[in-house]
Enzyme design. Structure first.
Site, short mmCIF file in Angstrom:
data_model
loop_
_atom_site.label_atom_id
_atom_site.label_comp_id
_atom_site.label_asym_id
_atom_site.label_seq_id
_atom_site.Cartn_x
_atom_site.Cartn_y
_atom_site.Cartn_z
N GLY A 141 -35.76 3.33 91.56
CA GLY A 141 -35.18 2.81 90.30
C GLY A 141 -34.67 3.54 89.14
CE1 TYR A 242 -22.26 13.49 91.73
CE2 TYR A 242 -21.66 12.95 94.01
CZ TYR A 242 -21.70 13.66 92.83
OH TYR A 242 -20.71 14.74 92.61
CD GLN A 289 -41.13 -9.96 46.68
OE1 GLN A 289 -42.28 -9.82 46.44
NE2 GLN A 289 -40.35 -9.76 45.76
CD GLU A 373 -26.20 -2.33 83.04
OE1 GLU A 373 -25.56 -1.58 82.70
OE2 GLU A 373 -25.82 -3.60 83.32
C1 LIG Z 1 -34.31 -8.69 85.79
C2 LIG Z 1 -33.55 -7.51 86.38
C3 LIG Z 1 -32.28 -7.36 86.76
C4 LIG Z 1 -31.83 -6.26 87.56
N1 LIG Z 1 -30.67 -6.29 88.02
C5 LIG Z 1 -30.05 -5.07 88.54
C6 LIG Z 1 -28.91 -5.10 89.18
O1 LIG Z 1 -28.29 -6.25 89.08
N2 LIG Z 1 -28.80 -4.25 90.17
C7 LIG Z 1 -29.25 -3.06 90.19
O2 LIG Z 1 -29.00 -2.15 90.91
N3 LIG Z 1 -30.75 -3.07 89.67
C8 LIG Z 1 -31.11 -4.08 88.86
N4 LIG Z 1 -32.12 -4.13 88.30
C9 LIG Z 1 -33.19 -3.08 88.43
C10 LIG Z 1 -33.21 -2.00 87.30
O3 LIG Z 1 -32.39 -1.24 86.86
C11 LIG Z 1 -34.96 -1.22 87.52
O4 LIG Z 1 -35.77 -2.09 87.62
C12 LIG Z 1 -34.74 -0.29 86.30
O5 LIG Z 1 -33.85 0.80 86.65
C13 LIG Z 1 -36.31 0.75 86.46
O6 LIG Z 1 -36.55 1.05 87.90
P1 LIG Z 1 -37.86 0.49 88.46
O7 LIG Z 1 -38.19 -0.81 88.21
O8 LIG Z 1 -38.06 1.09 89.90
O9 LIG Z 1 -38.87 1.26 87.44
P2 LIG Z 1 -39.68 2.77 87.62
O10 LIG Z 1 -38.40 3.61 87.78
O11 LIG Z 1 -40.63 2.93 88.64
O12 LIG Z 1 -40.11 3.02 86.09
C14 LIG Z 1 -41.39 2.84 85.89
C15 LIG Z 1 -41.93 3.50 84.33
O13 LIG Z 1 -41.90 4.95 84.58
C16 LIG Z 1 -40.92 5.36 83.64
N5 LIG Z 1 -40.38 6.70 84.42
C17 LIG Z 1 -39.82 6.94 85.55
N6 LIG Z 1 -39.18 8.11 85.74
C18 LIG Z 1 -39.62 8.49 84.55
C19 LIG Z 1 -39.13 9.83 84.05
N7 LIG Z 1 -38.40 10.89 84.88
N8 LIG Z 1 -39.41 10.04 82.64
C20 LIG Z 1 -40.30 9.32 82.15
N9 LIG Z 1 -40.45 7.95 82.23
C21 LIG Z 1 -40.09 7.82 83.58
C22 LIG Z 1 -39.85 4.51 83.41
O14 LIG Z 1 -39.25 4.56 82.01
C23 LIG Z 1 -40.79 3.19 83.44
O15 LIG Z 1 -41.24 2.92 82.13
C24 LIG Z 1 -32.79 -5.09 87.42
C25 LIG Z 1 -34.12 -5.26 87.20
C26 LIG Z 1 -34.67 -6.39 86.54
C27 LIG Z 1 -36.08 -6.48 86.30
#
Ligand SMILES: Cc1cc2nc3c(=O)[nH]c(=O)nc-3n(C[C@H](O)[C@H](O)[C@H](O)COP(=O)(O)OP(=O)(O)OC[C@H]3O[C@@H](n4cnc5c(N)ncnc54)[C@H](O)[C@@H]3O)c2cc1C
Length: 391
Positions: A141, A242, A289, A373
């Site tokens: 993600g 990328y 207020q 995003e």
């Molecule tokens: C409703 C919905 C629609 C979506 N639509 C799309 C889409 O159309 N196309 C697509 O490709 N994706 C889509 N996504 C995916 C979305 O972009 C990801 O969920 C998002 O980028 C986070 O990734 P993850 O869920 O794997 O969380 P993770 O990356 O596992 O993150 C979990 C937590 O860890 C934190 N974290 C992770 N790494 C670090 C770091 N290095 N430093 C500090 N904090 C960190 C994050 O901030 C977060 O709080 C969608 C997601 C949802 C829920």
């Protein structure tokens, strides 16, 4: 309220041109007349009304930046931002559908596709074909470049295997800008963008998520099993996916900012109306207020968020570097939307907590702004990198 832009530049950030005002007013009217009556049912059923989606195409809202030669509206990025904001004021699911189509999928094709691909896909996207943007996977993600979907060149085709997760528009989309690694040994330098058509053998749409908010917008898994995509459907260069993904998402974030300010405005307007109507202690609650100050806080935060989103969008249209401003706009506006919608619930009292009134949905819908995003932490990382690097 925004005024017609009379000056050259600089002008106030909320100034709109006459064309922009006309565009915004038309979109707003459509959202009020055609979307608003369906919002509750679409949210409950978690299904987007198909006829409504067709109307988005007829109105030219699904190809805002697509040049007229391909059947698009030939507009600017800023108009896409206005459309996402106005739709999200009424329904954030409608907002994200328009957002993904314009700021991610059409944007990527406009920027990276060759002439033949533009001729094949842009007219369809402007006319009747929904797109989706497929980068995320179960294991990647925030660490998007760790994606595991593979693309293996076999003869004339790249054969794709893997699974994508969380894909907005996954259920309704017919074309997908999809990322796979064509050379895993090269790490992220193997990531390649493809245009994948829904009816390609080996492509299927998997589970649809049951979500907290933006429920009418479909979010699905995509399954690729020996999915043979012709070489001609590589978007940009092999191994440069990328760059395509980062640069598209940099722009897309401004669209999410627009979604957030739309949600926040919807909640603020509802709160202004409700606090006028609701009587306690023999008067409207907005005569207290304590209530007035909460409304003032909400309006101020919204104004700040809106200025940031509009500025980032104007910077993009002006060809300036906007990455930091886009990340800041998304970070701030998603936080503002969450706070504003939460306050709206409190101003409605018990009525704010139930589904008969609109504000609990605004709050549920706002939460996604801190996640997709790029999460808020990822925005902070981008901002920090740029300011520490002196940019
Ligand atoms: C409703 C919905 C629609 C979506 N639509 C799309 C889409 O159309 N196309 C697509 O490709 N994706 C889509 N996504 C995916 C979305 O972009 C990801 O969920 C998002 O980028 C986070 O990734 P993850 O869920 O794997 O969380 P993770 O990356 O596992 O993150 C979990 C937590 O860890 C934190 N974290 C992770 N790494 C670090 C770091 N290095 N430093 C500090 N904090 C960190 C994050 O901030 C977060 O709080 C969608 C997601 C949802 C829920």
């Amino acid at each position: 309220m925004p005024e017609t832009l009379q000056l050259a530049s600089p002008a106030p950030l909320t100034s709109l041109t006459e064309d922009e005002i006309l565009f915004r007013d038309n979109v707003r009217q459509f959202a009020e007349d055609k979307i608003r009556p369906l919002v509750k049912e679409m949210d409950e059923k978690a299904v987007f009304d198909h006829a409504l989606l067709e109307r988005f195409f007829q109105l030219g809202l699904m190809g805002i930046e697509i040049p007229e030669q391909y059947g698009g509206a030939g507009g600017k990025f800023f108009e896409a931002i206005l459309a996402v904001e106005e739709f999200s004021r009424v329904d954030a699911s409608a907002g994200v559908i328009v957002d993904v189509q314009n700021t991610l999928v059409a944007n990527a094709i406009l920027r990276w596709a060759n002439d033949d691909q533009k001729k094949r896909y842009l007219p369809r996207m402007a006319a009747d074909t929904l797109g989706a943007y497929a980068l995320s996977e179960a294991g990647s993600g925030s660490d998007a470049f760790a994606l595991q979907t593979k693309a293996e060149l076999k003869g004339h085709d790249f054969v794709l295997n893997g699974r994508k997760l969380w894909i907005t528009n996954g259920k309704e989309a017919e074309i997908f800008v999809l990322f796979a690694n064509a050379n895993p040994e090269a790490g992220y330098r193997g990531i390649t963008a493809f245009i994948v058509e829904k009816d390609t053998a080996g492509f299927s749409v998997g589970k649809k998520e049951n979500k907290l908010g933006i429920r009418a917008s479909s979010t699905t898994e995509l399954i690729l099993e020996d999915c043979a995509v012709p070489k001609e459907n590589v978007l940009g260069e092999v191994g440069k996916g990328y760059k395509t993904s980062i640069e598209t998402l940099n722009e897309g974030r401004i669209g999410i900012g627009a979604q957030m300010i739309g949600i926040a405005r919807g909640a603020l307007e509802a709160s202004l109306a409700y606090t006028t109507e609701r009587q306690q202690f023999g008067k409207s609650i907005n005569e207290f207020q304590g209530v007035q100050f909460q409304l003032a806080e909400m309006a101020t935060e919204l104004e700040a968020a809106r200025l940031m989103v509009y500025n980032a969008a104007r910077m993009k249209d002006a060809g300036q570097s906007f990455v930091k401003e886009a990340a800041m706009a998304k970070l701030y506006s998603s936080r503002a939307a969450e706070r504003i919608t939460s306050k709206a619930i409190e101003l409605y009292g018990g009525y704010g907590y139930v589904k008969d009134y609109p504000v609990e949905k605004y709050w549920r819908d706002s939460k996604i702004g801190a996640i997709y995003e790029g999460t808020s932490n990822m925005q902070l990382q981008t901002i920090a990198k740029l300011i520490i690097g002196g940019k």
